[in-house]
Design an enzyme around this catalytic site. Structure first.
Site, PDB file in Angstrom:
ATOM      1  N   LEU A  17       8.834  22.494 149.197  1.00 44.15           N
ATOM      2  CA  LEU A  17       8.301  23.552 149.318  1.00 44.15           C
ATOM      3  C   LEU A  17       9.170  24.640 149.694  1.00 44.15           C
ATOM      4  CD1 LEU A  17       4.813  23.009 150.796  1.00 44.15           C
ATOM      5  CD2 LEU A  17       5.286  23.479 148.415  1.00 44.15           C
ATOM      6  N   LYS A  19      11.145  24.758 152.687  1.00 44.16           N
ATOM      7  CA  LYS A  19      11.028  24.804 154.494  1.00 44.16           C
ATOM      8  C   LYS A  19      12.240  25.420 154.505  1.00 44.16           C
ATOM      9  CE  LYS A  19       9.853  20.677 155.799  1.00 44.16           C
ATOM     10  NZ  LYS A  19       9.727  19.762 154.761  1.00 44.16           N
ATOM     11  N   ILE A  21      14.509  27.130 153.168  1.00 46.55           N
ATOM     12  CA  ILE A  21      14.758  28.682 152.812  1.00 46.55           C
ATOM     13  C   ILE A  21      13.674  29.618 153.682  1.00 46.55           C
ATOM     14  CG2 ILE A  21      14.432  30.407 150.858  1.00 46.55           C
ATOM     15  CD1 ILE A  21      16.640  28.427 150.621  1.00 46.55           C
ATOM     16  N   ASP A 150       3.478  11.602 156.549  1.00 50.71           N
ATOM     17  CA  ASP A 150       4.356  10.635 156.290  1.00 50.71           C
ATOM     18  C   ASP A 150       4.605   9.479 157.414  1.00 50.71           C
ATOM     19  OD1 ASP A 150       4.917  11.805 153.887  1.00 50.71           O
ATOM     20  OD2 ASP A 150       7.176  12.581 154.654  1.00 50.71           O
ATOM     21  N   LYS A 191      -8.121  23.848 149.233  1.00 52.57           N
ATOM     22  CA  LYS A 191      -8.368  22.685 149.780  1.00 52.57           C
ATOM     23  C   LYS A 191      -7.192  21.921 150.192  1.00 52.57           C
ATOM     24  CE  LYS A 191     -12.165  21.506 149.643  1.00 52.57           C
ATOM     25  NZ  LYS A 191     -13.488  21.949 150.462  1.00 52.57           N
ATOM     26  N   PRO A 192      -5.964  21.712 149.293  1.00 48.10           N
ATOM     27  CA  PRO A 192      -4.866  21.030 149.851  1.00 48.10           C
ATOM     28  C   PRO A 192      -4.364  21.539 151.280  1.00 48.10           C
ATOM     29  CG  PRO A 192      -4.631  21.539 147.300  1.00 48.10           C
ATOM     30  CD  PRO A 192      -5.703  22.589 147.913  1.00 48.10           C
ATOM     31  N   LYS A 225     -10.370  32.980 153.877  1.00 44.32           N
ATOM     32  CA  LYS A 225     -11.019  31.696 153.888  1.00 44.32           C
ATOM     33  C   LYS A 225     -10.093  30.515 154.547  1.00 44.32           C
ATOM     34  CE  LYS A 225     -12.783  28.413 150.167  1.00 44.32           C
ATOM     35  NZ  LYS A 225     -12.826  28.242 148.517  1.00 44.32           N
ATOM     36  N   CYS A 383      39.008  19.446 146.377  1.00 47.47           N
ATOM     37  CA  CYS A 383      38.974  18.271 147.014  1.00 47.47           C
ATOM     38  C   CYS A 383      39.656  17.237 146.012  1.00 47.47           C
ATOM     39  CB  CYS A 383      37.856  17.704 147.699  1.00 47.47           C
ATOM     40  SG  CYS A 383      38.312  16.490 149.069  1.00 47.47           S
ATOM     41  N   GLY A 385      38.962  17.425 143.085  1.00 50.09           N
ATOM     42  CA  GLY A 385      39.466  18.365 141.800  1.00 50.09           C
ATOM     43  C   GLY A 385      41.098  18.638 142.142  1.00 50.09           C
ATOM     44  N   HIS A 509      37.281  22.229 151.575  1.00 50.56           N
ATOM     45  CA  HIS A 509      35.920  22.557 150.649  1.00 50.56           C
ATOM     46  C   HIS A 509      35.653  24.183 151.200  1.00 50.56           C
ATOM     47  CE1 HIS A 509      34.514  18.502 149.322  1.00 50.56           C
ATOM     48  NE2 HIS A 509      35.570  18.410 150.305  1.00 50.56           N
ATOM     49  N   GLU A 511      33.746  25.878 149.705  1.00 49.31           N
ATOM     50  CA  GLU A 511      32.462  26.227 149.347  1.00 49.31           C
ATOM     51  C   GLU A 511      31.364  26.176 150.838  1.00 49.31           C
ATOM     52  OE1 GLU A 511      33.875  23.650 148.393  1.00 49.31           O
ATOM     53  OE2 GLU A 511      32.410  21.804 148.452  1.00 49.31           O
TER      54      GLU A 511
HETATM   55  N1  GLN Z   1      37.539  10.931 147.203  1.00 46.57           N
HETATM   56  C1  GLN Z   1      38.662  11.747 147.587  1.00 46.57           C
HETATM   57  C2  GLN Z   1      39.078  11.229 148.984  1.00 46.57           C
HETATM   58  O1  GLN Z   1      38.383  10.782 149.707  1.00 46.57           O
HETATM   59  C3  GLN Z   1      38.150  13.123 147.573  1.00 46.57           C
HETATM   60  C4  GLN Z   1      36.866  13.636 148.306  1.00 46.57           C
HETATM   61  C5  GLN Z   1      36.097  14.752 148.145  1.00 46.57           C
HETATM   62  O2  GLN Z   1      36.390  15.312 147.004  1.00 46.57           O
HETATM   63  N2  GLN Z   1      35.538  15.257 149.082  1.00 46.57           N
HETATM   64  O3  GLN Z   1      40.194  11.668 149.278  1.00 46.57           O
END
Ligand code: GLN
Length: 543
Positions: A17, A19, A21, A150, A191-192, A225, A383, A385, A509, A511
């Site tokens: 749902l 949560k 965000i 759960d 109702k849910p 309601k 990484c 990549g 990384h 990102e």
């Molecule tokens: N498999 C690679 C490593 O362990 C790259 C890891 C990744 O892309 N996060 O070094």
């Protein structure tokens, strides 16, 4: 600072749902009113952390500065709040039990029977209060993973019940539910929600605020309601309507006055209207792009977009920074080969090769990188990549046809990517990679240096293998530069090509560090290069 206030976020009716965000959006509003806020996620699974999970199971594994492998919701928290999270912000059932069992073995409970209540619930409560007790935060939002009802989330709900009792008006419970529209009767159904609140009440928790997900506006009559059946004030029945972008949600919640209702219930002053000017500018640009680019995301978990959540969000931030829409084309690396690579990739303005582990799809990634390199298409490798970019260069430029990573081929005579020295002795899989933030020194005059505009950076890592420095000179002589190096141990963190308009591979990384307020410079510049490529303009290496 006065003691912290606690907000518990639970979900009912169905999973997914949003949560995370909602928690991040509420935190954004409270932060905008001048409060220091943090968000914590409690996950009811037995893994000690999600680091050992396949992305197909649970999406991306996010990494914090201090090296915690966490749920991807922490990425949302950081992207919204622009403040880092830490080990304490994600706790799983596995970690709770591990702590309690370790204490039992040490004799801490000597003579006592160790039980779910009070020992497990006490440990949950301790973990919840830990962030509040640092003195850094006025408000701690704790999101409980899973759905009420759960079996596995029962101890968490029990801990919430106890904490609400102990903390009185310093704690509140916010419950997220679904109000579905039934086409056959042409109505929204309550109702849910009633059932879900009943399930919470059976566990002793009366929600203070209900956030109702719906695909259309919830009328005042339906709100009344819901309020009547669920013992909440009508102004505490908040509508959360489906939004075009997750970044709309803070403003939608502001319109519903969620922040005011929360602060009133916690007996905190409203202070000021939320400072959301920057956020609104971001949204304005997001909705009115001037340009468009098409970027290929090459990876092996393409069926599940959550596997690359932070990368996709970083492209949204980077797109806004360039006032352009980034259209991501998700390309399965297992489906790329020498014959079809041109037809699959030639329309792209940029190519990103994603992180990953293991052999599957590796040759497709390498083929895609060769195509980007030979056709001057802007390239960013993250990484694995980056490691693939190194392998590709070794094979097709230096001429070492058997070059590989020892992760895929331990017998290669040219192991250009090799296991890190400190990783060789490690046999346990959980939490043992090179994790978290490490420094990196950028070489002046390189693209990386120009992108960051400074010499010292630090970025987050999650890997076991590294560039093999034994071969560094061969690479540099052939035109691949190591433009970023860890100053403490000489690990190569960034590679780039001299004879290419924009080709960068990073061992870390980026990102994980991109936020709405601070789009990551690598993504921003990569998108800029793609934009230039789309206009057939010369890509300017230095700005
Ligand atoms: N498999 C690679 C490593 O362990 C790259 C890891 C990744 O892309 N996060 O070094």
């Amino acid at each position: 600072m006065a003691s912290a206030k606690y907000i518990f976020v639970t979900g009912g009716v169905t999973s997914s749902l949003g949560k995370g965000i909602i928690s991040a959006s509420l935190a954004k509003l409270l932060q905008g009113r001048g409060y220091s806020v943090t968000i914590q996620k409690l996950d009811p699974y037995i893994n000690v952390d999600p680091g050992t999970l396949n992305p197909y199971e649970h999406g991306e594994c996010y990494v914090t500065n201090d090296g915690a492998e966490t749920d991807l919701d922490l990425g949302h928290y950081e992207r919204y709040l622009n403040t880092p999270t830490s080990q304490a912000n994600n706790v799983t059932t596995g970690r709770i039990y591990q702590t309690v069992i370790n204490k039992e073995r040490e004799g801490e409970f000597l003579g006592k029977t160790v039980q779910i209540i009070p020992h497990i619930t006490d440990e949950i409560k301790r973990r919840v209060k830990l962030l509040g007790e640092t003195g850094q935060f006025e408000i701690v939002i704790t999101e409980i993973g899973g759905t009420v009802g759960d079996i596995e989330s029962l101890p968490y709900i029990e801990a919430v019940r106890q904490l609400k009792w102990e903390l009185g008006s310093s704690a509140l419970s916010l419950h997220l539910t679904l109000v579905p529209y039934l086409a056959a009767s042409g109505e929204l159904k309550t109702k849910p929600t009633q059932h879900s609140v009943k399930a919470l009440l059976e566990l002793g928790v009366q929600p203070d605020i209900l956030i109702c997900r719906a695909d259309r506006a919830i009328s005042p009559e339906i709100r009344r309601k819901i309020a009547l059946f669920c013992n909440v004030n009508v102004n505490a029945v908040i509508e959360s309507i489906d939004a075009d972008s997750i970044y709309d949600v803070p403003l939608l919640m502001y319109k519903e006055q969620l922040d005011k209702v929360v602060l009133n219930k916690l007996k905190l002053p409203l202070q000021q209207e939320p400072a959301l000017e920057q956020w609104k500018i971001f949204l304005g640009k997001l909705k009115n792009p001037v340009n468009e680019v098409k970027i290929g995301l090459v990876g092996k978990y393409i069926e599940l977009k959550d596997a690359y959540k932070s990368i996709a969000e970083s492209f949204i931030h980077a797109g806004v920074a360039n006032e352009c829409r980034v259209n991501l084309e998700w390309i399965h690396s297992e489906k790329i080969d020498q014959e079809n690579v041109a037809s699959k990739l030639s329309g792209l303005n940029g190519i990103l090769v994603a992180p990953g582990f293991g052999d599957r799809g590796i040759e497709g990634k390498i083929t895609a990188i060769r195509f980007a390199r030979e056709n001057n298409i802007p390239f960013l490798g993250i990484c694995l990549g980056m490691q693939c970019a190194v392998i590709e260069f070794a094979r097709n430029v230096i001429g070492w046809k058997d070059a590989h990573s020892t992760e895929m081929n331990p017998d290669s005579r040219h192991p250009v990517i090799d296991i890190m020295e400190e990783q060789k002795k490690i046999t346990r899989k959980g939490g043992t990679m090179r994790l978290g933030e490490y420094p990196c020194a950028l070489q002046k005059g390189t693209r990386a240096f120009n992108v960051y505009g400074k010499q010292k950076i630090s970025e987050r890592h999650r890997h076991r293998y590294e560039f093999n420095n034994k071969f560094l000179k061969d690479f540099e002589d052939a035109g691949m530069t190591a433009s970023g190096i860890n100053p403490d141990n000489n690990l190569v963190e960034i590679v780039e090509l001299k004879n290419h308009p924009w080709f960068v591979g990073v061992q870390f990384h980026p990102e994980y560090k991109s936020t709405v307020e601070n789009p990551h410079p690598l993504f921003a510049r990569f998108v800029k290069a793609a934009l230039e490529k789309s206009r057939n303009k010369e890509i300017v290496a230095t700005e």
